[in-house]
Write a protein that holds these residues in place. Structure first.
Motif, PDB file in Angstrom:
ATOM      1  N   VAL A 101      -6.374  17.297  -2.433  1.00 37.56           N
ATOM      2  CA  VAL A 101      -7.056  16.490  -3.449  1.00 37.56           C
ATOM      3  C   VAL A 101      -6.020  15.568  -4.082  1.00 37.56           C
ATOM      4  O   VAL A 101      -4.810  15.799  -3.947  1.00 37.56           O
ATOM      5  N   VAL A 102      -6.501  14.508  -4.724  1.00 36.11           N
ATOM      6  CA  VAL A 102      -5.588  13.552  -5.355  1.00 36.11           C
ATOM      7  C   VAL A 102      -5.836  13.563  -6.852  1.00 36.11           C
ATOM      8  O   VAL A 102      -6.988  13.558  -7.290  1.00 36.11           O
ATOM      9  N   TYR A 103      -4.756  13.600  -7.626  1.00 36.28           N
ATOM     10  CA  TYR A 103      -4.860  13.530  -9.080  1.00 36.28           C
ATOM     11  C   TYR A 103      -4.262  12.198  -9.528  1.00 36.28           C
ATOM     12  O   TYR A 103      -3.133  11.875  -9.136  1.00 36.28           O
ATOM     13  N   LYS A 104      -4.988  11.468 -10.367  1.00 36.23           N
ATOM     14  CA  LYS A 104      -4.452  10.213 -10.905  1.00 36.23           C
ATOM     15  C   LYS A 104      -4.637  10.210 -12.416  1.00 36.23           C
ATOM     16  O   LYS A 104      -5.729  10.582 -12.891  1.00 36.23           O
ATOM     17  N   VAL A 105      -3.633   9.783 -13.136  1.00 42.74           N
ATOM     18  CA  VAL A 105      -3.808   9.610 -14.581  1.00 42.74           C
ATOM     19  C   VAL A 105      -4.942   8.610 -14.747  1.00 42.74           C
ATOM     20  O   VAL A 105      -4.937   7.545 -14.117  1.00 42.74           O
TER      21      VAL A 105
ATOM     22  N   ALA B 229       6.434   5.498  -4.572  1.00 42.24           N
ATOM     23  CA  ALA B 229       5.211   6.275  -4.786  1.00 42.24           C
ATOM     24  C   ALA B 229       4.891   6.195  -6.277  1.00 42.24           C
ATOM     25  O   ALA B 229       5.805   6.139  -7.101  1.00 42.24           O
ATOM     26  N   PRO B 230       3.602   6.145  -6.608  1.00 44.76           N
ATOM     27  CA  PRO B 230       3.285   6.059  -8.037  1.00 44.76           C
ATOM     28  C   PRO B 230       3.672   7.348  -8.757  1.00 44.76           C
ATOM     29  O   PRO B 230       3.527   8.430  -8.211  1.00 44.76           O
ATOM     30  N   ARG B 231       4.173   7.181  -9.973  1.00 42.06           N
ATOM     31  CA  ARG B 231       4.524   8.352 -10.766  1.00 42.06           C
ATOM     32  C   ARG B 231       3.263   8.945 -11.400  1.00 42.06           C
ATOM     33  O   ARG B 231       3.238  10.072 -11.832  1.00 42.06           O
ATOM     34  N   PHE B 232       2.209   8.134 -11.425  1.00 37.05           N
ATOM     35  CA  PHE B 232       0.990   8.551 -12.132  1.00 37.05           C
ATOM     36  C   PHE B 232       0.008   9.316 -11.242  1.00 37.05           C
ATOM     37  O   PHE B 232      -1.076   9.671 -11.682  1.00 37.05           O
ATOM     38  N   ALA B 233       0.380   9.526  -9.979  1.00 33.80           N
ATOM     39  CA  ALA B 233      -0.563  10.205  -9.075  1.00 33.80           C
ATOM     40  C   ALA B 233       0.181  11.179  -8.174  1.00 33.80           C
ATOM     41  O   ALA B 233       1.382  11.022  -7.922  1.00 33.80           O
ATOM     42  N   VAL B 234      -0.540  12.153  -7.682  1.00 36.65           N
ATOM     43  CA  VAL B 234       0.049  13.090  -6.728  1.00 36.65           C
ATOM     44  C   VAL B 234      -1.062  13.623  -5.815  1.00 36.65           C
ATOM     45  O   VAL B 234      -2.225  13.691  -6.231  1.00 36.65           O
TER      46      VAL B 234
ATOM     47  N   ALA C 226     -14.281   4.081  -0.687  1.00 35.23           N
ATOM     48  CA  ALA C 226     -13.370   3.305  -1.539  1.00 35.23           C
ATOM     49  C   ALA C 226     -12.714   4.235  -2.550  1.00 35.23           C
ATOM     50  O   ALA C 226     -13.358   5.142  -3.068  1.00 35.23           O
ATOM     51  N   TYR C 227     -11.405   4.007  -2.824  1.00 30.06           N
ATOM     52  CA  TYR C 227     -10.759   4.813  -3.863  1.00 30.06           C
ATOM     53  C   TYR C 227      -9.741   4.062  -4.717  1.00 30.06           C
ATOM     54  O   TYR C 227      -9.123   4.639  -5.595  1.00 30.06           O
ATOM     55  N   GLY C 228      -9.525   2.801  -4.464  1.00 27.19           N
ATOM     56  CA  GLY C 228      -8.514   2.131  -5.283  1.00 27.19           C
ATOM     57  C   GLY C 228      -8.613   0.624  -5.224  1.00 27.19           C
ATOM     58  O   GLY C 228      -9.200   0.056  -4.308  1.00 27.19           O
TER      59      GLY C 228
ATOM     60  N   MET D 119       0.874  -1.175   0.000  1.00 31.92           N
ATOM     61  CA  MET D 119       0.000   0.000   0.000  1.00 31.92           C
ATOM     62  C   MET D 119       0.911   1.226   0.000  1.00 31.92           C
ATOM     63  O   MET D 119       1.507   1.558   1.024  1.00 31.92           O
ATOM     64  N   LEU D 120       1.015   1.836  -1.151  1.00 33.72           N
ATOM     65  CA  LEU D 120       1.991   2.914  -1.303  1.00 33.72           C
ATOM     66  C   LEU D 120       1.453   4.234  -0.787  1.00 33.72           C
ATOM     67  O   LEU D 120       0.255   4.378  -0.581  1.00 33.72           O
ATOM     68  N   SER D 121       2.366   5.157  -0.608  1.00 30.90           N
ATOM     69  CA  SER D 121       1.892   6.500  -0.267  1.00 30.90           C
ATOM     70  C   SER D 121       2.023   7.373  -1.510  1.00 30.90           C
ATOM     71  O   SER D 121       2.566   6.951  -2.529  1.00 30.90           O
ATOM     72  N   LEU D 122       1.531   8.581  -1.407  1.00 40.49           N
ATOM     73  CA  LEU D 122       1.551   9.473  -2.567  1.00 40.49           C
ATOM     74  C   LEU D 122       2.588  10.560  -2.371  1.00 40.49           C
ATOM     75  O   LEU D 122       2.828  10.997  -1.249  1.00 40.49           O
ATOM     76  N   ASN D 123       3.168  11.000  -3.465  1.00 42.05           N
ATOM     77  CA  ASN D 123       4.007  12.199  -3.382  1.00 42.05           C
ATOM     78  C   ASN D 123       3.084  13.396  -3.201  1.00 42.05           C
ATOM     79  O   ASN D 123       1.950  13.381  -3.681  1.00 42.05           O
TER      80      ASN D 123
ATOM     81  N   VAL E  23      -9.876  12.707 -10.519  1.00 49.73           N
ATOM     82  CA  VAL E  23      -9.546  13.575  -9.378  1.00 49.73           C
ATOM     83  C   VAL E  23     -10.510  13.297  -8.233  1.00 49.73           C
ATOM     84  O   VAL E  23     -11.673  12.948  -8.460  1.00 49.73           O
ATOM     85  N   GLU E  24     -10.016  13.410  -7.020  1.00 50.33           N
ATOM     86  CA  GLU E  24     -10.850  13.096  -5.843  1.00 50.33           C
ATOM     87  C   GLU E  24     -10.327  13.805  -4.612  1.00 50.33           C
ATOM     88  O   GLU E  24      -9.177  14.231  -4.581  1.00 50.33           O
ATOM     89  N   PRO E  25     -11.158  13.932  -3.584  1.00 50.96           N
ATOM     90  CA  PRO E  25     -10.666  14.560  -2.355  1.00 50.96           C
ATOM     91  C   PRO E  25      -9.660  13.652  -1.658  1.00 50.96           C
ATOM     92  O   PRO E  25      -9.722  12.432  -1.824  1.00 50.96           O
ATOM     93  N   LYS E  26      -8.751  14.236  -0.920  1.00 47.33           N
ATOM     94  CA  LYS E  26      -7.814  13.426  -0.121  1.00 47.33           C
ATOM     95  C   LYS E  26      -8.333  13.402   1.313  1.00 47.33           C
ATOM     96  O   LYS E  26      -8.268  14.400   2.018  1.00 47.33           O
ATOM     97  N   PHE E  27      -8.852  12.264   1.701  1.00 52.09           N
ATOM     98  CA  PHE E  27      -9.457  12.145   3.032  1.00 52.09           C
ATOM     99  C   PHE E  27      -8.411  12.234   4.127  1.00 52.09           C
ATOM    100  O   PHE E  27      -7.306  11.727   3.972  1.00 52.09           O
ATOM    101  N   ASP E  28      -8.814  12.809   5.255  1.00 48.92           N
ATOM    102  CA  ASP E  28      -7.930  12.831   6.416  1.00 48.92           C
ATOM    103  C   ASP E  28      -8.385  11.709   7.349  1.00 48.92           C
ATOM    104  O   ASP E  28      -8.963  11.949   8.399  1.00 48.92           O
TER     105      ASP E  28
HETATM  106  N1  5U1 Z   1      -8.431   9.737  -2.467  1.00 50.69           N
HETATM  107  C1  5U1 Z   1      -7.311   9.024  -2.511  1.00 50.69           C
HETATM  108  N2  5U1 Z   1      -6.455   8.943  -1.505  1.00 50.69           N
HETATM  109  N3  5U1 Z   1      -5.469   8.117  -1.931  1.00 50.69           N
HETATM  110  C2  5U1 Z   1      -4.350   7.684  -1.271  1.00 50.69           C
HETATM  111  N4  5U1 Z   1      -6.887   8.270  -3.551  1.00 50.69           N
HETATM  112  C3  5U1 Z   1      -5.734   7.700  -3.209  1.00 50.69           C
HETATM  113  N5  5U1 Z   1      -4.919   6.863  -3.876  1.00 50.69           N
HETATM  114  C4  5U1 Z   1      -3.799   6.407  -3.264  1.00 50.69           C
HETATM  115  C5  5U1 Z   1      -3.501   6.819  -1.948  1.00 50.69           C
HETATM  116  C6  5U1 Z   1      -2.270   6.350  -1.280  1.00 50.69           C
HETATM  117  O1  5U1 Z   1      -2.902   5.571  -3.881  1.00 50.69           O
HETATM  118  C7  5U1 Z   1      -3.032   5.179  -5.243  1.00 50.69           C
HETATM  119  C8  5U1 Z   1      -2.778   6.289  -6.219  1.00 50.69           C
HETATM  120  C9  5U1 Z   1      -1.985   4.108  -5.456  1.00 50.69           C
END
Ligand code: 5U1
Length: 671
Positions: free
Chosen positions: A287-291, A306-311, A224-226, A81-85, A113-118
């Motif tokens: 917020v999170v951006y993913k290709v 960390a994925p190169r395709f998301a931030v 759910a987000y992934g 379970m990776l983290s994001l840059n 694109v989606e919110p980044k939950f805390d």
């Molecule tokens: N909303 C959201 N948070 N978050 C955290 N999407 C999301 N995706 C993640 C992470 C770590 O990771 C994938 C891009 C791999």
């Protein structure tokens, strides 16, 4: 009713209740009233009480929690379970988009694109549609198995609709909605209970309860987000299709998830969500951006975990104003002296802040901070609060100016600041009790040797009374000595000794990390463990050998070589090994290989299609254990016809009862 009819009625009730849960908790669009829902729930409860063989692991009645667990077991993620840059400035997002366009050789990229939950990142594993494991992220490789607690979260489906793949891992975030958090604190206040500082802490505290009945009483929500590991899942073309699939499968997905085009789309989204942030039902920190294209995601791949395709594009950290009451100096694990502003307490970023770092002497000068000044304080996420700048200077008498001490405030050794370095350090090494305390706390920390209960107060006493000088001494601590300490009793002393003893069984990566070698964090420790396989090989490695390890450059190699060349450190390591500390080199067997692995089963009654020996053999082949009597340690009771007192006991203790079908579904992956 005859048996088949009862079974059908129970199945129908289960389905109905889960459907109503979904309408209520996910769609926010209930079809029936609360009393009607309660009636269905009670009918299922009494049916299961009268005919326990009808109870299944995915019954909604299991959402109320079960008997307390002694501890959480480890859960290894099949896919890390990776983290994001992170990006904080528009320019960083611009650079992200440019890199992607260049790598993919396209003019405009489509982004999901989606919110980044805390909240807390969670993995849910469904095997043949049945929720078999829910785990925390942990260090990204191994988390804690909190299945029982996650089953109580109403927005988590206990099973998936027809046509579920063999294995599906859904990832997302568990959080507490703001209104549920406020209600929880009102309830806590009414009973003089502990108040939570913010929804994130409340969610974390609720999820880490060993007693899942407490978790059941807290309102948690899962988004759910992934996708994680999957088998037998039809291919998706894009992340937005994955999101649609989640929705179809009854998962809750943030309504703010959408698709945008290009950099302008990203920045527009950031501002829109930033404006809407205060009115959202949950806390977010960006917020999170993913290709969006999954083929493009694969092509882009990963860079240093960390994925190169998301931030993650983070919102600016929260700031507040306070007054500097004093400037103290803290001594860290490596002897670094950090000036810390003691503040008039102020609520910022969801917590009460009383101390904020000033980083080092140069920073104090650059920001020109004096005692008595009014300052801006910032706190972002889990990061240590910091003083950003002076907003109103104080009286600034001579004694209000900060001076770095020339002697360590703890051990009085000389303070040294090497040429070109910003950090001043105490030269006392492990002679300095502050450094020893920090080293011990690091050694015992959750990600290192994970010695529960060995906290600051205890370490202070152990070091001050000279009972412990090095981590190796912990393993020789007598229980009576511990029991005699302040705020300790026989029971707590026994718990600590047990936790110390349990920590002997560890992994090489944890052991390396626990040594507190400068510049060696968790992920480097993991790489070193994977590369060298044992401690001897690592200790004998030269600078060149060390640099063969991925991500180990000259600085880390030098730190390692220096650490292992120190006779004192070698002695500590020999002491640890002599005390019985031993490690597993390989990662533990993935739990996903078997929901039954490591679990304790009790068989009772006659199963329709399996003899008792067959059932036992299958459970054991899947890594489970069959015992003869039901206790708090039992994970599952498998009940067939004419099940007797063992079943009653299981129900009394709140243990999950499986019928043959339930057992087979659980074991299936191991066949
Ligand atoms: N909303 C959201 N948070 N978050 C955290 N999407 C999301 N995706 C993640 C992470 C770590 O990771 C994938 C891009 C791999």
């Amino acid at each position: 009713m005859i048996a088949d009819e009862l079974r059908a009625r129970a199945a129908c009730l289960r389905e109905d209740i889960e459907q109503h849960n979904y309408r209520y908790y996910v769609l926010d669009d209930p079809l029936i009233s609360d009393p009607e829902f309660d009636r269905l729930f009670r009918e299922l409860q009494s049916l299961e009480a009268e005919h326990p063989e009808l109870l299944t692991a995915d019954s909604p009645t299991q959402r109320v929690g079960g008997a307390p667990a002694a501890e959480f077991s480890q859960a290894t993620h099949r896919q890390p379970m990776l983290s994001l840059n992170n990006a904080f400035e528009d320019a960083e997002v611009e650079a992200f988009d440019r890199r992607i366009r260049e790598a993919l050789e396209i003019d405009a990229v489509e982004y999901a694109v989606e919110p980044k939950f805390d909240g807390l990142a969670i993995s849910l594993v469904y095997e043949r549609g049945l929720l078999t494991r829910g785990a925390t992220r942990g260090d990204g490789y191994t988390g804690e198995d909190v299945t029982g607690n996650l089953r109580t979260v109403r927005s988590i489906p206990l099973h998936l609709p027809e046509g579920a793949p063999e294995v599906l891992e859904v990832r997302g975030e568990v959080l507490m909605l703001r209104e549920d958090f406020e209600q929880l604190n009102r309830n806590q206040q009414a009973i003089d209970g502990k108040l939570f500082a913010n929804p994130r802490n409340a969610a974390a505290g609720s999820l880490r309860q060993l007693d899942s009945r407490i978790t059941a009483g807290r309102k948690l929500t899962f988004y759910a987000y992934g996708l994680g590991y999957a088998e037998g899942l039809a291919g998706f073309g894009s992340h937005s299709q994955v999101i649609d699939y989640f929705k179809k499968n009854r998962f809750l997905v943030a309504p703010e998830c959408t698709v945008v085009k290009g950099l302008a789309g990203l920045l527009d989204y950031y501002r829109t969500i930033g404006t809407a942030r205060k009115g959202l039902p949950y806390d977010i920190d960006g917020v999170v951006y993913k290709v969006n294209s999954l083929t493009a995601q694969q092509q882009l791949g990963f860079v240093s975990r960390a994925p190169r395709f998301a931030v993650a594009h983070k919102f600016p950290a929260e700031e507040a104003t306070s007054t500097v009451l004093g400037i103290d100096v803290q001594v860290g694990r490596t002897g670094a002296l950090t000036p810390v502003a003691r503040l008039q307490p102020v609520f910022v970023g969801g917590v009460n802040v009383t101390n904020a770092t000033l980083h080092n002497e140069d920073e104090v000068r650059r920001k020109d901070v004096h005692v008595g000044d009014t300052v801006i304080v910032r706190r972002a996420g889990d990061v240590i609060p910091e003083v950003v700048r002076v907003s109103v200077p104080g009286p600034r008498r001579a004694e209000d100016r900060f001076e770095m001490p020339v002697r360590c405030p703890v051990c009085e050794s000389q303070v040294v600041r090497s040429e070109g370095e910003a950090i001043a350090r105490c030269s006392g090494g492990l002679y300095c009790s502050a450094q020893r305390k920090q080293a011990l706390l690091h050694f015992a920390s959750r990600r290192a040797m994970d010695i529960e209960g060995l906290g600051e107060r205890l370490v202070d006493q152990l070091v001050d009374l000279d009972l412990v000088r090095t981590p190796a001494d912990l393993y020789a601590l007598a229980e009576e000595k511990l029991a005699a300490l302040d705020r300790m009793a026989e029971k707590s002393a026994a718990n600590i000794t047990a936790a110390i003893s349990k920590s002997k069984n560890t992994t090489l990566a944890r052991l390396i990390y626990s040594l507190g070698i400068r510049n060696v964090g968790e992920s480097t420790a993991r790489d070193l463990a994977a590369h060298f396989g044992n401690l001897d090989a690592l200790m004998q490695a030269g600078i060149d050998d060390l640099q063969q390890v991925s991500d180990v450059g000259p600085v880390v190699a030098e730190s390692l070589a220096q650490f292992f060349s120190e006779p004192h450190n070698r002695e500590v390591i020999s002491g640890l090994l002599a005390a019985g500390v031993h490690y597993e080199t390989a990662a533990p067997r993935p739990v996903a290989n078997g929901a039954a692995a490591g679990r304790i089963f009790v068989l009772t009654g006659t199963l329709p299609g399996l003899t008792r020996d067959d059932a036992k053999a299958r459970i054991e082949a899947a890594g489970g254990r069959v015992t003869g009597s039901v206790s708090k340690k039992t994970d599952f009771v498998v009940a067939g016809a004419e099940a007797g007192s063992k079943l009653e006991k299981a129900l009394e203790l709140g243990i999950t009862v499986l019928d043959e079908q339930g057992l087979l579904a659980l074991l299936d992956k191991n066949d």
